[in-house]
Scaffold this motif. Sequence first.
Motif, PDB file in Angstrom:
ATOM      1  N   PRO A 866       0.681  -1.265  -0.028  1.00 42.15           N
ATOM      2  CA  PRO A 866       0.057   0.006  -0.022  1.00 42.15           C
ATOM      3  C   PRO A 866       1.060   1.230  -0.032  1.00 42.15           C
ATOM      4  CG  PRO A 866      -0.894  -1.558   1.546  1.00 42.15           C
ATOM      5  CD  PRO A 866       0.510  -2.230   1.301  1.00 42.15           C
ATOM      6  N   GLY A 867       0.648   2.213  -0.842  1.00 43.74           N
ATOM      7  CA  GLY A 867       1.460   3.485  -1.143  1.00 43.74           C
ATOM      8  C   GLY A 867       2.911   2.976  -1.878  1.00 43.74           C
ATOM      9  N   GLY A 868       2.597   2.070  -2.614  1.00 46.85           N
ATOM     10  CA  GLY A 868       3.978   1.454  -3.294  1.00 46.85           C
ATOM     11  C   GLY A 868       3.891   1.934  -5.008  1.00 46.85           C
ATOM     12  N   LEU A 869       4.594   1.406  -5.719  1.00 44.75           N
ATOM     13  CA  LEU A 869       4.723   1.837  -6.969  1.00 44.75           C
ATOM     14  C   LEU A 869       3.238   1.802  -7.821  1.00 44.75           C
ATOM     15  CD1 LEU A 869       7.952  -0.048  -8.164  1.00 44.75           C
ATOM     16  CD2 LEU A 869       7.502   2.694  -8.269  1.00 44.75           C
ATOM     17  N   ILE A 870       2.509   0.751  -7.436  1.00 42.32           N
ATOM     18  CA  ILE A 870       1.281   0.832  -8.254  1.00 42.32           C
ATOM     19  C   ILE A 870       0.289   1.957  -7.935  1.00 42.32           C
ATOM     20  CG2 ILE A 870      -1.030  -0.424  -8.192  1.00 42.32           C
ATOM     21  CD1 ILE A 870       0.467  -2.951  -8.322  1.00 42.32           C
ATOM     22  N   ASP A 871       0.404   2.326  -6.611  1.00 47.13           N
ATOM     23  CA  ASP A 871      -0.442   3.440  -6.034  1.00 47.13           C
ATOM     24  C   ASP A 871       0.213   4.706  -6.745  1.00 47.13           C
ATOM     25  OD1 ASP A 871      -1.654   3.268  -2.770  1.00 47.13           O
ATOM     26  OD2 ASP A 871      -1.333   1.643  -4.241  1.00 47.13           O
ATOM     27  N   LEU A 964      16.473   2.522   6.373  1.00 46.22           N
ATOM     28  CA  LEU A 964      15.764   2.599   5.179  1.00 46.22           C
ATOM     29  C   LEU A 964      14.132   2.051   5.348  1.00 46.22           C
ATOM     30  CD1 LEU A 964      15.718   2.945   1.955  1.00 46.22           C
ATOM     31  CD2 LEU A 964      16.652   0.735   1.670  1.00 46.22           C
ATOM     32  N   GLU A 965      14.178   0.950   6.023  1.00 46.57           N
ATOM     33  CA  GLU A 965      12.754   0.164   6.220  1.00 46.57           C
ATOM     34  C   GLU A 965      11.993   1.293   6.723  1.00 46.57           C
ATOM     35  OE1 GLU A 965      14.153  -4.297   7.341  1.00 46.57           O
ATOM     36  OE2 GLU A 965      12.208  -3.426   8.041  1.00 46.57           O
ATOM     37  N   ALA A 966      12.305   2.068   7.690  1.00 48.90           N
ATOM     38  CA  ALA A 966      11.781   3.276   8.306  1.00 48.90           C
ATOM     39  C   ALA A 966      11.109   3.944   7.271  1.00 48.90           C
ATOM     40  CB  ALA A 966      12.359   3.873   9.388  1.00 48.90           C
ATOM     41  N   GLU A 967      12.335   4.467   6.559  1.00 44.08           N
ATOM     42  CA  GLU A 967      11.664   5.551   5.387  1.00 44.08           C
ATOM     43  C   GLU A 967      10.839   4.864   4.549  1.00 44.08           C
ATOM     44  OE1 GLU A 967      12.569   8.575   5.606  1.00 44.08           O
ATOM     45  OE2 GLU A 967      12.820   9.380   3.501  1.00 44.08           O
ATOM     46  N   LEU A 968      10.872   3.687   4.133  1.00 42.90           N
ATOM     47  CA  LEU A 968       9.825   3.173   3.102  1.00 42.90           C
ATOM     48  C   LEU A 968       8.685   3.159   3.846  1.00 42.90           C
ATOM     49  CD1 LEU A 968      12.114   0.382   1.848  1.00 42.90           C
ATOM     50  CD2 LEU A 968      11.383   2.408   0.709  1.00 42.90           C
ATOM     51  N   SER A 972       5.501   5.153   2.283  1.00 35.47           N
ATOM     52  CA  SER A 972       4.337   4.377   1.740  1.00 35.47           C
ATOM     53  C   SER A 972       3.146   4.865   2.371  1.00 35.47           C
ATOM     54  CB  SER A 972       4.520   2.816   1.760  1.00 35.47           C
ATOM     55  OG  SER A 972       4.587   2.592   3.046  1.00 35.47           O
ATOM     56  N   LYS A 973       3.225   4.931   3.637  1.00 31.28           N
ATOM     57  CA  LYS A 973       2.042   5.585   4.472  1.00 31.28           C
ATOM     58  C   LYS A 973       1.557   6.864   3.746  1.00 31.28           C
ATOM     59  CE  LYS A 973       0.440   6.445   9.250  1.00 31.28           C
ATOM     60  NZ  LYS A 973       0.852   6.520  10.646  1.00 31.28           N
ATOM     61  N   ALA A 974       2.598   7.670   3.525  1.00 29.70           N
ATOM     62  CA  ALA A 974       2.204   9.010   2.919  1.00 29.70           C
ATOM     63  C   ALA A 974       1.563   8.886   1.435  1.00 29.70           C
ATOM     64  CB  ALA A 974       3.357  10.041   2.996  1.00 29.70           C
ATOM     65  N   VAL A 975       2.197   8.102   0.739  1.00 30.88           N
ATOM     66  CA  VAL A 975       1.456   7.723  -0.563  1.00 30.88           C
ATOM     67  C   VAL A 975       0.211   7.202  -0.637  1.00 30.88           C
ATOM     68  CG1 VAL A 975       2.125   6.667  -2.746  1.00 30.88           C
ATOM     69  CG2 VAL A 975       3.805   7.697  -1.748  1.00 30.88           C
ATOM     70  N   ARG A 976       0.187   6.281   0.250  1.00 35.13           N
ATOM     71  CA  ARG A 976      -1.230   5.710   0.350  1.00 35.13           C
ATOM     72  C   ARG A 976      -2.461   6.735   0.584  1.00 35.13           C
ATOM     73  NH1 ARG A 976      -4.274   0.894   0.194  1.00 35.13           N
ATOM     74  NH2 ARG A 976      -2.907   0.491  -1.432  1.00 35.13           N
ATOM     75  N   ARG A 977      -1.811   7.492   1.544  1.00 36.83           N
ATOM     76  CA  ARG A 977      -2.901   8.736   2.106  1.00 36.83           C
ATOM     77  C   ARG A 977      -3.226   9.559   0.762  1.00 36.83           C
ATOM     78  NH1 ARG A 977      -1.928  13.790   2.779  1.00 36.83           N
ATOM     79  NH2 ARG A 977       0.251  13.621   2.964  1.00 36.83           N
ATOM     80  N   ILE A 978      -2.114   9.795   0.179  1.00 36.05           N
ATOM     81  CA  ILE A 978      -2.383  10.763  -1.040  1.00 36.05           C
ATOM     82  C   ILE A 978      -3.140  10.204  -2.206  1.00 36.05           C
ATOM     83  CG2 ILE A 978      -1.119  11.868  -2.952  1.00 36.05           C
ATOM     84  CD1 ILE A 978       1.369  12.394  -0.849  1.00 36.05           C
ATOM     85  N   PHE A 979      -2.856   8.962  -2.350  1.00 36.46           N
ATOM     86  CA  PHE A 979      -3.539   8.173  -3.514  1.00 36.46           C
ATOM     87  C   PHE A 979      -5.117   8.266  -3.078  1.00 36.46           C
ATOM     88  CE2 PHE A 979      -4.832   5.006  -6.601  1.00 36.46           C
ATOM     89  CZ  PHE A 979      -5.808   4.150  -5.758  1.00 36.46           C
ATOM     90  N   GLN A 980      -5.478   7.633  -1.732  1.00 34.57           N
ATOM     91  CA  GLN A 980      -6.821   7.902  -1.275  1.00 34.57           C
ATOM     92  C   GLN A 980      -7.507   9.234  -1.448  1.00 34.57           C
ATOM     93  OE1 GLN A 980      -6.139   6.233   2.434  1.00 34.57           O
ATOM     94  NE2 GLN A 980      -6.540   4.067   1.705  1.00 34.57           N
ATOM     95  N   ALA A 981      -6.877  10.168  -1.338  1.00 35.22           N
ATOM     96  CA  ALA A 981      -7.358  11.491  -1.252  1.00 35.22           C
ATOM     97  C   ALA A 981      -7.475  11.873  -2.835  1.00 35.22           C
ATOM     98  CB  ALA A 981      -6.348  12.776  -0.688  1.00 35.22           C
ATOM     99  N   THR A 982      -6.494  11.426  -3.507  1.00 35.82           N
ATOM    100  CA  THR A 982      -6.489  11.779  -5.134  1.00 35.82           C
ATOM    101  C   THR A 982      -7.872  11.266  -5.782  1.00 35.82           C
ATOM    102  OG1 THR A 982      -4.318  11.912  -5.190  1.00 35.82           O
ATOM    103  CG2 THR A 982      -5.321  11.853  -7.431  1.00 35.82           C
ATOM    104  N   VAL A 983      -8.287  10.068  -5.398  1.00 32.22           N
ATOM    105  CA  VAL A 983      -9.405   9.334  -6.204  1.00 32.22           C
ATOM    106  C   VAL A 983     -10.632   9.429  -5.413  1.00 32.22           C
ATOM    107  CG1 VAL A 983      -7.661   7.758  -7.088  1.00 32.22           C
ATOM    108  CG2 VAL A 983      -8.861   7.149  -5.198  1.00 32.22           C
ATOM    109  N   ALA A 984     -10.660   9.998  -4.153  1.00 33.11           N
ATOM    110  CA  ALA A 984     -11.914  10.484  -3.369  1.00 33.11           C
ATOM    111  C   ALA A 984     -12.622  11.446  -4.001  1.00 33.11           C
ATOM    112  CB  ALA A 984     -11.350  10.561  -1.960  1.00 33.11           C
ATOM    113  N   ILE A 985     -13.413  11.145  -4.730  1.00 29.18           N
ATOM    114  CA  ILE A 985     -14.256  12.267  -5.641  1.00 29.18           C
ATOM    115  C   ILE A 985     -15.656  12.340  -4.861  1.00 29.18           C
ATOM    116  CG2 ILE A 985     -15.136  13.143  -7.616  1.00 29.18           C
ATOM    117  CD1 ILE A 985     -12.182  13.101  -7.502  1.00 29.18           C
TER     118      ILE A 985
END
Length: 985
Positions: A866-871, A964-968, A972-985
């Motif tokens: 979640p929050g990875g490359l596919i997101d 690095l694990e902590a950074e990932l 990823s947590k931030a990207v998943r939040r952004i993805f959900q906000a982006t497609v939340a119409i």
Amino acid sequence: MTMRETVRLSEMETCPIRPLSQTEVKSVLSDLKDIARGQPDVAALLGTEGALKDFVVAALSLSPYLRDIARVSPDLLANAIGGPLLPQLERVIAEVRRAWDPAIHEDASEAAVMARLRQAKRKLSFLTALADLARLIDGRQTTAFLSEFAEAAVCAAIDHLLLAGQSAGKLKLKDATRPGEGSGVIVLGMGKLGAGELNYSSDIDLVVFFDPQAGIALDASEATETFARLVRRLIRIMQERTADGYVFRTDLRLRPDPGATPLAISVDSALLYYESRGQNWERAAFIKAKAVAGDIPAGDGFLRELVPFVFRKYLDYAAIADIHSIKRQIHVHKGHGEIAVKGHNIKLGRGGIREIEFFVQTQQLIAGGRMPALRLRATEPMLQELVRAGWIDETTCNELTAAYWFLRDIEHRIQMVRDEQTHLLPETESELRRIAFMMGFADTAEFSAALVEVLKTVERRYGALFEQEAKLSTEGGNLVFTGQRDDPDTLETLRKLGYQRPEAISQTIRTWHYGRYRATQSVEARERLTELTPELLKVFGESKRADEALLRFDQFISGLPAGIQLFSLLGNNPRLLSLIVNIMSSAPRLAEIIAGRPHVFDGMLDPRLLAELPTRSHLAERIEGFLAGASHYEDVLDRLRIIAAEQRFLIGIRLLTGSIGGAQAGRALTHVADLIIEAALGAVKREIEAAHGTFPGGRVAILGMGKLGSFELTAGSDVDLILLYDYDGAASVESNGSRPLDATRYFARMTQRLIAALSAPTAEGVLYEVDMRLRPSGNKGPVATRITSFAKYQQEEAWTWEHMALTRARVVCGDENLAAETRATIATVLDRTCDVAVIAKDVAEMRSLIDKEKPPRDIWDLKLIPGGLIDIEFIAQFLALVAPARGVALPEQALPTADALSVVARGQMDENDLDTVQQALRIYSEISQIVRLCIDGPFDPKEAPAGLVDLVCRAGDCPDLKTLEAELKRLSKAVRRIFQATVAI
């Protein structure tokens, strides 16, 4: 008049720089005329001729960033022209230091403080750049002004936050008019900030500690959370983008164990960590540490307590091995042939700034414990101290000092162009010319010659230092491999060299001596290998999991047809040996390729390997040259496999050594695929025409999809293709050969032959696995698609996911007219105004389905987490599909995901969110490229070669795996939040 008052742009007698082009000159003059309407000083400037006018026009033509500032804040340009510069710069810094103070500012809210800091940063950046480009100040003054401003800005932000904490009832300050004093809040500037050497668009490295004994936290049990919250707000104040820009990107990853600790740590916890678990890379980091904000005396006291940790009492040669490890993590590659100027990393590349800094820091770590004079932060004064201490001679000091400031000047100019935190010289001639002109050179040839000379000087001095230290830290011992039994002293020597299973290593080397491999059958080959063995054992022993790496080398030579040439080369070329060790210890996949196909090794012998960027023209020249001698169809297919394997391997070597980054590797691998597919299609067409004749008006185009379409292939990627065709005349038309076929069968046969040409195994292996499931109707549809059917399907029947895939579609090769028609068809489909809510719902459901059906293995499954490359890819594709409905222009063709996001996100995403997504994408892509290059299958840190773990950390720009694990997880947590906000119409 004092010198401060005479440092004026108007005092220039000659213009030290030249404009980028006459076209840019005209454009800048047009902007200046607009500015002049409201600025008399600018109007007066335009009415004169001379060095000042020439300089202003040239500077604004060379730097789009400075030009934008002049347009937005014309008063800055007027002030720069009219008055002395140094007092203006000093005034900016003084005003910023009090930006928090309610006694001075009626509005002392956080928003107001943020605005003041950003406006001041813009002013300082503008004035500093002009003064530097005009050569009114040098690099030393430039870095000093930038560093003093950063300290003042951090101080102001901390004072504001401490005062706000008191207002919120969380803190009780000793003196509200001087919030930092006695607060126990320690803010350390690390790296270039601590040394007073910030670059023009630098980020800042901070570490924050608090002393509970200071007693300013009203609830001691909540102190850690209170100060961690304060640091989160500090980061926001410094780096959040607003209408006024940003102040500094802020990095706190140099704190103790950043993956497991809060943003602010108590002083006692920090000291305990450094005493018990501190590592050598942290010692190196703290050489430059300086208390820059908060409670400065407390910060100075903390650093004094750390002195025994940073600077050991005795000459510390034992740290050299670990320093070599730091060097690998930073990955300054030590020499292999020529140095490329275009694309060179001025900071991390060969002969770069980091090598000079490591030259200094290494000797500080060794001797700083006994010699307090060697504990300075800044680079130039430390070089002078090393001369006084007798560690280096005057010539070395002078050479490295001159090189340091020359490279820093280049670094500043690279960043002045667009205010980007980059250290890469441009890859194109036109952009490199911009940097050459900013440096005062007449052309790129003169600039490149001067730069290469400097880089080679640094590399030579740096290399000599590490060679000397290696000798100092090497222990001799027996290395005897004769007879049937192991020599006990030899086994002990092997243990000291770093081998865990000395008996197995001894047995392996005896196998070499016995001539059991073809490569060791001749007496001469065995003699060369015997001479090479001590150096081989030493170099392999320096790598982690040395046994594993050496056994891979054994597998490699066991497959060689002959060995004398290779062993001679390795004996006389330590750089090549270093490269071989790198491969064997880090990249099992590459090692297997060398073992299975020794011919790919030939390309590594070219001294220009790391100097030549793998551009499309570079690759095309080699592929065409290699295919020129092919005598028949099967020969073409074999040659395609040989040259593709070699070029992919050499791209991998460049990536492994840090000569190119992940994005460049993805583009180069895509260029190889494009050229190979084009050559294969040409060979297939000739075969089809020989058997079935030509088809009247027949034309073919290959559409690349997925990562092939977006220039993001990795090592081992398959290729997603769609073959499109068209022809003239009625459906009943047939080809004109002895065995005619109708259109459907003719082009289907061509497609099947192309798939076989690419994916069928021959003696030379497989080119690419081919996936054609993205064609209309997928596996249920015909393998070849007529362009009219393709257009109808995309416009009337395609699902949302197929249109998402279409955003990455790119014509790889084929008939130009059909290619143009295909591009127009794709543009028509993507330019349609869609129902945004429907697209958002479809995208969200697809991602949810993938989450359910393909859960990620672990945090390293960067594609599926979640929050990875596919997101990220879904964000880019969603924004592209809805862009027409929102009035946003689409790119003219498929682009890499990062570039596509930069285009389609305008007006659709918050800039801070876009920065976060781009940062995540960059790290994910760099790690993915390295992992796919080095191993087959998933990355498991517990099983991965130790060298690969270092490479993954380097790719993620982290000192260790835990960080690095902590950074990932954070990204990823931030990207998943952004993805959900982006497609939340």
